[in-house]
Design a protein around this motif. Structure first.
Motif, PDB file in Angstrom:
ATOM      1  N   LYS A 154       0.839  -1.203   0.000  1.00  0.00           N
ATOM      2  CA  LYS A 154       0.000   0.000   0.000  1.00  0.00           C
ATOM      3  C   LYS A 154       0.872   1.251   0.000  1.00  0.00           C
ATOM      4  N   LEU A 155       1.983   1.214   0.722  1.00  0.00           N
ATOM      5  CA  LEU A 155       2.890   2.352   0.722  1.00  0.00           C
ATOM      6  C   LEU A 155       3.499   2.549  -0.660  1.00  0.00           C
ATOM      7  N   ALA A 156       3.859   1.460  -1.324  1.00  0.00           N
ATOM      8  CA  ALA A 156       4.409   1.560  -2.677  1.00  0.00           C
ATOM      9  C   ALA A 156       3.411   2.236  -3.611  1.00  0.00           C
ATOM     10  N   LEU A 157       2.138   1.846  -3.531  1.00  0.00           N
ATOM     11  CA  LEU A 157       1.123   2.472  -4.382  1.00  0.00           C
ATOM     12  C   LEU A 157       0.919   3.932  -4.026  1.00  0.00           C
ATOM     13  N   ALA A 158       1.008   4.254  -2.745  1.00  0.00           N
ATOM     14  CA  ALA A 158       0.875   5.652  -2.334  1.00  0.00           C
ATOM     15  C   ALA A 158       2.019   6.484  -2.891  1.00  0.00           C
ATOM     16  N   LEU A 159       3.225   5.929  -2.910  1.00  0.00           N
ATOM     17  CA  LEU A 159       4.364   6.635  -3.495  1.00  0.00           C
ATOM     18  C   LEU A 159       4.166   6.831  -4.996  1.00  0.00           C
ATOM     19  N   ALA A 160       3.721   5.784  -5.679  1.00  0.00           N
ATOM     20  CA  ALA A 160       3.498   5.884  -7.121  1.00  0.00           C
ATOM     21  C   ALA A 160       2.458   6.947  -7.436  1.00  0.00           C
ATOM     22  N   ARG A 161       1.361   6.922  -6.723  1.00  0.00           N
ATOM     23  CA  ARG A 161       0.274   7.861  -6.998  1.00  0.00           C
ATOM     24  C   ARG A 161       0.641   9.282  -6.579  1.00  0.00           C
ATOM     25  N   SER A 162       1.431   9.401  -5.520  1.00  0.00           N
ATOM     26  CA  SER A 162       1.902  10.733  -5.108  1.00  0.00           C
ATOM     27  C   SER A 162       2.859  11.298  -6.150  1.00  0.00           C
ATOM     28  N   ALA A 163       3.721  10.437  -6.699  1.00  0.00           N
ATOM     29  CA  ALA A 163       4.635  10.880  -7.757  1.00  0.00           C
ATOM     30  C   ALA A 163       3.853  11.317  -8.998  1.00  0.00           C
ATOM     31  N   ALA A 164       2.788  10.584  -9.324  1.00  0.00           N
ATOM     32  CA  ALA A 164       1.965  10.947 -10.482  1.00  0.00           C
ATOM     33  C   ALA A 164       1.307  12.307 -10.287  1.00  0.00           C
ATOM     34  N   LEU A 165       0.907  12.611  -9.054  1.00  0.00           N
ATOM     35  CA  LEU A 165       0.336  13.923  -8.769  1.00  0.00           C
ATOM     36  C   LEU A 165       1.355  15.040  -8.971  1.00  0.00           C
ATOM     37  N   GLU A 166       2.640  14.670  -8.888  1.00  0.00           N
ATOM     38  CA  GLU A 166       3.719  15.638  -9.139  1.00  0.00           C
ATOM     39  C   GLU A 166       4.170  15.603 -10.600  1.00  0.00           C
ATOM     40  N   SER A 167       3.352  14.965 -11.454  1.00  0.00           N
ATOM     41  CA  SER A 167       3.547  14.911 -12.913  1.00  0.00           C
ATOM     42  C   SER A 167       4.547  13.859 -13.380  1.00  0.00           C
ATOM     43  N   ALA A 168       4.945  12.937 -12.530  1.00  0.00           N
ATOM     44  CA  ALA A 168       5.752  11.807 -12.998  1.00  0.00           C
ATOM     45  C   ALA A 168       4.864  10.852 -13.795  1.00  0.00           C
ATOM     46  N   LEU A 169       5.444  10.189 -14.783  1.00  0.00           N
ATOM     47  CA  LEU A 169       4.740   9.163 -15.557  1.00  0.00           C
ATOM     48  C   LEU A 169       5.258   7.806 -15.113  1.00  0.00           C
ATOM     49  N   LEU A 170       4.356   6.977 -14.603  1.00  0.00           N
ATOM     50  CA  LEU A 170       4.737   5.652 -14.116  1.00  0.00           C
ATOM     51  C   LEU A 170       3.986   4.590 -14.896  1.00  0.00           C
ATOM     52  N   LEU A 171       4.726   3.596 -15.363  1.00  0.00           N
ATOM     53  CA  LEU A 171       4.151   2.529 -16.179  1.00  0.00           C
ATOM     54  C   LEU A 171       4.558   1.171 -15.617  1.00  0.00           C
ATOM     55  N   ASN A 172       3.580   0.430 -15.115  1.00  0.00           N
ATOM     56  CA  ASN A 172       3.864  -0.963 -14.782  1.00  0.00           C
ATOM     57  C   ASN A 172       3.682  -1.811 -16.040  1.00  0.00           C
ATOM     58  N   TYR A 173       4.135  -3.036 -15.991  1.00  0.00           N
ATOM     59  CA  TYR A 173       4.110  -3.955 -17.138  1.00  0.00           C
ATOM     60  C   TYR A 173       4.806  -3.340 -18.356  1.00  0.00           C
ATOM     61  N   MET A 174       5.891  -2.655 -18.094  1.00  0.00           N
ATOM     62  CA  MET A 174       6.722  -2.063 -19.148  1.00  0.00           C
ATOM     63  C   MET A 174       8.171  -2.456 -18.845  1.00  0.00           C
ATOM     64  N   GLN A 175       8.673  -3.410 -19.594  1.00  0.00           N
ATOM     65  CA  GLN A 175       9.988  -3.994 -19.300  1.00  0.00           C
ATOM     66  C   GLN A 175      11.110  -3.260 -20.023  1.00  0.00           C
ATOM     67  N   ALA A 176      12.149  -2.908 -19.279  1.00  0.00           N
ATOM     68  CA  ALA A 176      13.353  -2.330 -19.879  1.00  0.00           C
ATOM     69  C   ALA A 176      14.164  -3.462 -20.501  1.00  0.00           C
ATOM     70  N   LYS A 177      14.229  -3.482 -21.819  1.00  0.00           N
ATOM     71  CA  LYS A 177      14.912  -4.569 -22.531  1.00  0.00           C
ATOM     72  C   LYS A 177      16.401  -4.282 -22.709  1.00  0.00           C
ATOM     73  N   SER A 178      16.748  -3.016 -22.968  1.00  0.00           N
ATOM     74  CA  SER A 178      18.153  -2.680 -23.194  1.00  0.00           C
ATOM     75  C   SER A 178      18.359  -1.187 -22.989  1.00  0.00           C
ATOM     76  N   LEU A 179      19.615  -0.825 -22.829  1.00  0.00           N
ATOM     77  CA  LEU A 179      19.975   0.575 -22.675  1.00  0.00           C
ATOM     78  C   LEU A 179      20.229   1.204 -24.040  1.00  0.00           C
ATOM     79  N   LEU A 180      19.938   2.483 -24.151  1.00  0.00           N
ATOM     80  CA  LEU A 180      20.251   3.244 -25.351  1.00  0.00           C
ATOM     81  C   LEU A 180      21.503   4.087 -25.085  1.00  0.00           C
ATOM     82  N   TYR A 181      22.326   4.275 -26.139  1.00  0.00           N
ATOM     83  CA  TYR A 181      23.583   5.003 -25.965  1.00  0.00           C
ATOM     84  C   TYR A 181      23.711   6.085 -27.029  1.00  0.00           C
ATOM     85  N   SER A 182      24.408   7.140 -26.652  1.00  0.00           N
ATOM     86  CA  SER A 182      24.799   8.196 -27.574  1.00  0.00           C
ATOM     87  C   SER A 182      26.206   8.630 -27.197  1.00  0.00           C
TER      88      SER A 182
END
Length: 524
Positions: A175-203
């Motif tokens: 419940k605390l984890a969800l509260a952090l996620a939703r509080s971050a979203a209220l501060e305009s963060a974009l949070l996506l579950n079920y989104m896997q980081a497959k590899s890093l991008l480089y420049s």
């Protein structure tokens, strides 16, 4: 009860539409556990453009499988790590203040069966009080036999010499984890579950983003960012290896927890045994109408998403419980059993197998390519960890400093304008678990239709609309904690939950996956 503004919707199609492939985010966070979510909130609250991706559900791994304690670390005091204890005690107070519906004080009693235990441990806990200072939750008390039994009526009375009562905190970790996620979203963060980081991008040989895959649809997404933080817990070494670092920094340790009925430890005080037969610490913690027994500390060499308890760990917890409880729980009394993997930081020269000796402190590293990795630590200090990560980003010139952190005084979702004294987390889940958002739950269809005690149809709809829930497991393991307190009951109501979820999201709720998982939380 005062209420907050209407909760922010978390429909998946809307979240995906916000993911801008042309944008360069200030910070991209990989990992939606305690560390990553705490970092997302801190960074977003300072004004950075933040995106966080999690391959499964938020707090799916270690962050939902703790012993449910918000603590300063009595064991660290015994090790002489005063700085860690001071920091954790300060953070304990901050968390209890910012999320009182999710984290609350809890008294613990340490029964003494040898003449020296009460003065020895009592003096140590008095030092614990002194280190807490103004952040203390209550004074340590020396108890007589009668007083000890009044707090812990189910403990063995034979040879009892008295006890020591001290204070720490308990919380609902998922419940605390969800509260952090939703509080971050209220501060305009974009949070996506079920989104896997497959590899890093480089420049120019520097990390410049993350290539991701939506695990629900298979769609690929490239996320550009000035700073990428690897906050994947026990799995941090996989992303580090992609970045060319093959030196493992984590030695996973397994902690097993068993849940039994409240009758085995009635009341609102926890039981703490500082030294079991093999030198471990054993807790019996009243939580959500049940009792948690644990934990173990066993090295693991694999990193399973759903690790299983070893038979010897189950036997250890039950046998040790029998040494201290008059009516000792048997295997047939177990309502649920779960396993968490701790990301213990491994020094480069460490080759031994004793994970009890490895560091519980967090570590932040920056690679030559600019990948920031954070691991270790514990739930209690998630906020301090976020501050340390951002400071490391500043020191490495990956981010330019903006305002100071405000999370020390930032109330989390559900705690805003919360004037009533929250109901104890020792009690079963219910509408009170939503804090100041109770009214919004009651306005949803099915608020008077109870699927089981503590879970209504409206609560499932709330999870789908406002808490990022997609699958049955998301609801019954983390929005509700039913899987963790009664696995068989969770299996029985799963079909109903699945039907409600599908009506809300149109996404396959994966009921079979949940039933297979829940079977692993039972003892046959």
């Amino acid at each position: 009860m005062p209420t907050q503004a209407q909760p922010q919707l978390t429909r998946r199609e809307d979240l995906l539409a916000q993911l801008d492939p042309q944008a360069v985010y200030d910070i991209a966070i990989v990992g939606g556990g305690a560390t990553g979510l705490g970092l997302a909130l801190d960074a977003a609250a300072r004004g950075y453009r933040v995106v966080l991706v999690e391959s499964n559900d938020f707090a799916k791994g270690t962050s939902s499988r703790s012993t449910k304690l918000v603590h300063g670390g009595v064991r660290y005091l015994a090790q002489g790590n005063i700085a860690l204890v001071r920091e954790a005690l300060h953070e304990r107070s901050t968390l209890l203040h910012n999320a009182p519906h999710i984290a609350q004080p809890l008294s613990f009693v340490m029964p003494s069966y040898a003449w020296w235990e009460k003065p020895f441990y009592g003096i140590g806990l008095k030092i614990y009080d002194a280190l807490a200072g103004r952040s203390g939750l209550g004074d340590t008390e020396f108890l007589s036999c009668e007083e000890t039994l009044a707090y812990l009526p189910s403990v063995q009375a034979d040879r009892l010499k008295g006890g020591v009562k001290y204070w720490d905190g308990q919380f609902n970790d998922a419940k605390l984890a969800l509260a952090l996620a939703r509080s971050a979203a209220l501060e305009s963060a974009l949070l996506l579950n079920y989104m896997q980081a497959k590899s890093l991008l480089y420049s120019d040989k520097k990390v410049s983003g993350v290539r991701c895959q939506d695990t629900l649809t298979g769609a690929a997404h490239d996320i550009q960012a000035r700073c990428v933080v690897n906050a994947t817990g026990v799995w941090v070494d996989a992303l580090r290896a992609q970045d060319g670092d093959v030196q493992a920094m984590v030695a996973p340790s397994q902690g097993v927890h068993i849940v039994v009925d409240k009758k085995f430890l009635p009341g609102h005080a926890g039981l703490m045994i500082p030294k079991t037969a093999d030198g471990r610490v054993l807790f019996a913690v009243p939580w959500l109408g049940k009792v948690i027994l644990g934990t173990t500390d066993t090295p693991r060499h694999d990193l399973a998403k759903e690790p299983l308890a070893f038979e010897e760990e189950i036997d250890f917890i039950l046998n040790e419980s029998a040494r201290y409880l008059r009516d000792a729980p048997q295997r047939s009394d177990v309502k649920s059993i779960w396993v968490g993997l701790r990301p213990l930081v491994k020094p480069p020269e460490k080759t031994g197998q004793n994970t009890k000796a490895l560091s519980r402190e967090h570590t932040v590293l920056v690679s030559d390519s600019g990948l920031v990795t954070v691991t270790g630590g514990k739930w209690t200090t998630y906020r301090a960890m976020a501050e340390d990560v951002l400071q490391k980003c500043f020191d490495s010139t990956l981010l330019m400093p903006k305002s100071r952190s405000c999370t020390e005084i930032l109330k989390l979702v559900g705690a805003e304008n919360l004037s009533d004294l929250p109901i104890s987390i020792c009690e079963p889940e219910g509408l009170h678990s939503y804090g100041s958002e109770q009214t919004w739950v009651q306005q949803l269809p099915g608020h008077q239709t109870w699927l089981t005690d503590g879970l209504s149809e409206a609560m499932v709809r709330f999870a789908a609309r406002y808490e990022y829930a997609v699958h049955v497991e998301d609801v019954l393991a983390r929005r509700s904690r039913l899987l963790f307190i009664d696995a068989r009951l969770a299996m029985r109501i799963a079909p109903t939950v699945a039907a409600i979820l599908f009506s809300e999201t149109g996404i396959d709720p994966d009921i079979q996956g949940f039933l297979d998982l829940a079977a692993q939380y039972t003892l046959n």
